[in-house]
Design a protein around this motif. Structure first.
Motif, short mmCIF file in Angstrom:
data_model
loop_
_atom_site.label_atom_id
_atom_site.label_comp_id
_atom_site.label_asym_id
_atom_site.label_seq_id
_atom_site.Cartn_x
_atom_site.Cartn_y
_atom_site.Cartn_z
N ALA A 1 0.81 -1.21 0.00
CA ALA A 1 0.00 0.00 0.00
C ALA A 1 0.85 1.27 0.00
O ALA A 1 0.51 2.26 -0.64
N THR A 2 1.98 1.24 0.71
CA THR A 2 2.80 2.44 0.85
C THR A 2 4.15 2.36 0.15
O THR A 2 4.76 3.38 -0.12
N GLY A 3 4.65 1.16 -0.12
CA GLY A 3 5.96 1.00 -0.73
C GLY A 3 7.10 1.14 0.26
O GLY A 3 8.24 1.32 -0.13
N MET A 4 6.81 1.05 1.54
CA MET A 4 7.82 1.19 2.58
C MET A 4 8.35 -0.18 3.00
O MET A 4 7.61 -1.15 3.02
N TYR A 5 9.64 -0.22 3.35
CA TYR A 5 10.24 -1.43 3.91
C TYR A 5 11.28 -1.00 4.93
O TYR A 5 12.19 -0.23 4.61
N LYS B 1 2.23 4.68 -8.06
CA LYS B 1 1.41 5.61 -8.82
C LYS B 1 0.11 5.85 -8.06
O LYS B 1 -0.49 4.94 -7.54
N THR B 2 -0.30 7.10 -8.02
CA THR B 2 -1.60 7.42 -7.44
C THR B 2 -2.64 7.43 -8.54
O THR B 2 -2.33 7.34 -9.73
N SER B 3 -3.88 7.54 -8.18
CA SER B 3 -4.96 7.46 -9.18
C SER B 3 -4.95 8.65 -10.15
O SER B 3 -5.41 8.53 -11.28
#
Length: 63
Positions: free
Chosen positions: A45-49, A58-60
């Motif tokens: 959902a956020t691309g965090m690790y 990409k957002t809508s």
């Protein structure tokens, strides 16, 4: 042809079968977003690790 000399005990047989049990994947809740995330995987959902941004999502409105 190999023939067993003795009958396999119940404990021996059950311990062998227990090694093949399925275990659910490790899932933890993200502290910031509250999303459920698999351990050692990027939050989709956020691309965090591990507290770092590793994916740009990409957002809508960016199509």
């Amino acid at each position: 042809m190999g023939v067993p000399k003795r009958i396999t005990s119940k404990a021996k047989k059950r311990s062998r079968k227990a090694a093949n049990r399925w275990t659910p994947p490790g899932i933890s809740k993200d502290k910031k977003t509250g999303n459920w995330v698999r351990s050692h995987h990027v939050d989709p959902a956020t691309g965090m690790y591990n507290g770092r941004q590793v994916l740009t999502l990409k957002t809508s409105d960016e199509h």
